[in-house]
Design a protein around this motif. Structure first.
Motif, PDB file in Angstrom:
ATOM      1  N   ARG A  78       0.990  -6.159   6.403  1.00  0.00           N
ATOM      2  CA  ARG A  78       1.735  -4.970   6.464  1.00  0.00           C
ATOM      3  C   ARG A  78       1.757  -3.769   5.073  1.00  0.00           C
ATOM      4  O   ARG A  78       2.560  -3.056   5.253  1.00  0.00           O
ATOM      5  N   LEU A  79       1.168  -4.337   4.269  1.00  0.00           N
ATOM      6  CA  LEU A  79       1.979  -3.321   2.680  1.00  0.00           C
ATOM      7  C   LEU A  79       0.945  -2.617   2.592  1.00  0.00           C
ATOM      8  O   LEU A  79       1.414  -1.080   2.736  1.00  0.00           O
ATOM      9  N   SER A  80      -0.699  -2.876   2.789  1.00  0.00           N
ATOM     10  CA  SER A  80      -1.733  -2.376   2.803  1.00  0.00           C
ATOM     11  C   SER A  80      -1.544  -0.922   4.258  1.00  0.00           C
ATOM     12  O   SER A  80      -1.862   0.310   3.843  1.00  0.00           O
ATOM     13  N   ASP A  81      -1.215  -1.453   5.476  1.00  0.00           N
ATOM     14  CA  ASP A  81      -1.195  -0.509   6.131  1.00  0.00           C
ATOM     15  C   ASP A  81       0.093   1.056   6.294  1.00  0.00           C
ATOM     16  O   ASP A  81       0.584   1.769   7.626  1.00  0.00           O
ATOM     17  N   GLY A  82       1.259   0.578   5.181  1.00  0.00           N
ATOM     18  CA  GLY A  82       1.993   1.273   5.008  1.00  0.00           C
ATOM     19  C   GLY A  82       3.124   0.701   5.829  1.00  0.00           C
ATOM     20  O   GLY A  82       4.202   1.714   5.759  1.00  0.00           O
ATOM     21  N   SER A  83       2.745  -0.144   5.973  1.00  0.00           N
ATOM     22  CA  SER A  83       4.593  -0.982   7.337  1.00  0.00           C
ATOM     23  C   SER A  83       5.661  -0.813   6.332  1.00  0.00           C
ATOM     24  O   SER A  83       6.681  -0.357   6.371  1.00  0.00           O
ATOM     25  N   LEU A  84       5.250  -1.398   4.800  1.00  0.00           N
ATOM     26  CA  LEU A  84       6.665  -2.370   3.862  1.00  0.00           C
ATOM     27  C   LEU A  84       6.327  -1.227   2.478  1.00  0.00           C
ATOM     28  O   LEU A  84       4.938  -1.059   2.186  1.00  0.00           O
TER      29      LEU A  84
END
Length: 523
Positions: A78-84
């Motif tokens: 989630r952090l890597s794909d921009g969600s967080l």
């Protein structure tokens, strides 16, 4: 998690900035581990930089608990794909905080872990560290992209030069569709050939490069064969859109560079249409050979009419056609490689075409077998080079079938050829002409020539350098001028009463063509 910041927050930020200055003062890549160790010393946390996607650690402090990473895999996604942008959690009885770095997915992640819950100051310093790493990693990536762009631009310029050397301005335009260099809008060009230290080529080229990857109305191209050469193609005259295409800007820059650096020299060709770029390059090579001894290390090519242009026609075409006709039976690539090796060293042709030396030798072997000639012999190479030059020139009157075609010696007895040879050799004194003759007789082997003359090899090379300057031809760098002196010396020996500039040349003898080049149908 230990809190050591408090009133020392400013000092900790100063430490972070000092590390930034240290890493940006040189050309090294971002050292993430140093920032992680600094964060550990200031807060007591263990830290790691996890790659985009969370599949590996790029850097970490010595005691970072790697066992927490598998449990954090969903969070990393989630952090890597921009969600967080950031997250705090617990894993393996540790308090863990994650900060995604940068706006571009997939994003790397900064992970810090400790048994104690982080204080606000620790969270703030972690965020500052993440921001600094983001900036440095983006700068590093920008440098990588810039270097890639510079390399690609260099390759495009080289491809344009290749197309022009092959006489294909239209091909050069098609290759650069959408970003056609202004040079291709010009009618004529000059080539300025700069000799400089190899490491300076990149600096000079980058300094004058415009945003499109060209050099205004010119092109600077790294010579792939001679690492000290920078080939500068400069438009001559006004471009169709009315913009200045005169060579004064870039030409003056190159002259100043030569004036200020005694290691540099500059050879300048005459003006040529774009499809005659190869001829311009050959002229620039000869001019550069003369520039070495010029007071300002700059020389223009003051050309003479090429031998191929003054031989009687159509007899010369009959001879060249007879000599070269067997090449029609070999693959075109073999014929093209052979042509190149007549003007460049074989090792240089290998580098130019990205081939191994064995492959180049194999192509030459095909041509030698078809021609029945030994292309390692300097006189044979001169004869084939002349035949190729004749075959590429207009035939004049319609071809006449001759049985058999004339031999080369017959062509070289013409009054025009005799006058041409006299002009070529006139600048040489007795000593240097004798050395030149011995060098040719030794098949361009300086050591053998030295033994014959009872002088040192270095003395032979020094005489040849002086000969280059006197005649304005290149003999030792690429050897493009050797063919002319072979023919001039041969004519001189054949017609001694008309051509000898001196009454007596001790030891001079008539230079003979190799036996396998002398039969009427191939000489």
């Amino acid at each position: 998690m230990t809190d050591t910041m408090g009133g020392g927050q400013g000092a900790d930020l100063d430490g972070l900035l000092r590390e930034v200055r240290h890493q940006t003062s040189g050309e090294a890549t971002c050292n993430a581990r140093r920032f992680l160790e600094l964060l550990h010393r200031q807060t007591g946390v263990e830290a790691a930089l996890v790659s985009a996607g969370g599949d590996r650690m790029e850097a970490a402090t010595t005691a970072f608990p790697q066992q927490v990473l598998p449990a954090l895999a969903p969070l990393f996604t989630r952090l890597s794909d921009g969600s967080l942008a950031s997250a705090a959690t617990e894993a393996e009885q540790l308090h863990v905080r994650c900060e995604a770095l940068g706006p571009q997915e997939p994003r790397p992640v900064l992970v810090v872990a400790d048994r104690a819950e982080p204080s606000p100051d620790t969270v703030a310093l972690t965020a500052h560290t993440a921001g600094v790493l983001t900036l440095l990693l983006r700068a590093e990536n920008g440098d990588r992209v810039l270097h890639s762009y510079q390399y690609k631009a260099r390759q495009v310029r080289f491809a344009v030069l290749h197309a022009l050397m092959a006489g294909g301005p239209l091909l050069a335009r098609r290759m650069t569709a959408g970003a056609v260099p202004p040079l291709l809008e010009a009618d004529r060009l000059r080539i300025h050939l700069l000799r400089c230290p190899p490491r300076d080529r990149d600096r000079i080229s980058r300094l004058h490069q415009d945003p499109s990857g060209y050099h205004g109305s010119g092109l600077m191209v790294h010579c792939p064969v001679i690492k000290e050469h920078l080939i500068c193609l400069i438009a001559d005259g006004e471009l169709p859109d009315g913009s200045a295409g005169s060579p004064h800007g870039l030409s003056d820059t190159l002259r100043r560079l030569v004036r200020d650096d005694p290691r540099c020299a500059l050879g300048i060709s005459g003006t040529h249409p774009l499809d005659a770029t190869a001829a311009a390059y050959s002229e620039a090579l000869h001019a550069l050979a003369a520039a070495r001894s010029a007071p300002d290390r700059v020389a223009h090519y003051h050309g003479r009419t090429p031998l191929a242009g003054i031989l009687p026609r159509p007899a010369a075409h009959d001879w060249s056609d007879a000599l070269l006709r067997p090449l029609e039976s070999v693959p075109k690539v073999s014929a093209d490689v052979t042509r190149l090796t007549l003007t460049l060293p074989r090792s240089g042709v290998a580098r130019l075409l990205g081939l191994s030396r064995n492959t180049v030798a194999a192509h030459i072997g095909h041509a030698e077998k078809a021609l029945g000639l030994d292309l390692t012999d300097v006189r044979t190479r001169a004869a084939v080079h002349l035949a190729l030059a004749i075959s590429g020139s207009p035939a004049g009157s319609p071809p006449v079938v001759r049985q058999p075609p004339p031999c080369l010696d017959e062509l070289l007895r013409s009054e025009a050829a005799v006058a041409w040879a006299r002009t070529v050799l006139r600048p040489l004194d007795i000593r240097h002409r004798r050395t030149l003759q011995a060098w040719i007789d030794a098949n361009a082997d300086a050591s053998q020539a030295a033994g014959h003359l009872a002088i040192s090899r270095n003395t032979v090379r020094a005489h040849l350098r002086t000969t280059e300057s006197a005649l304005g031809v290149d003999l030792l760098t690429t050897g493009t001028g050797i063919h002319d002196v072979v023919h001039a010396l041969h004519i001189s020996a054949t017609v001694p009463t008309e051509l000898r500039a001196h009454k007596t040349l001790k030891g001079e003898h008539r230079a003979r063509w190799p036996r396998h080049v002398r039969p009427p149908n191939v000489t």
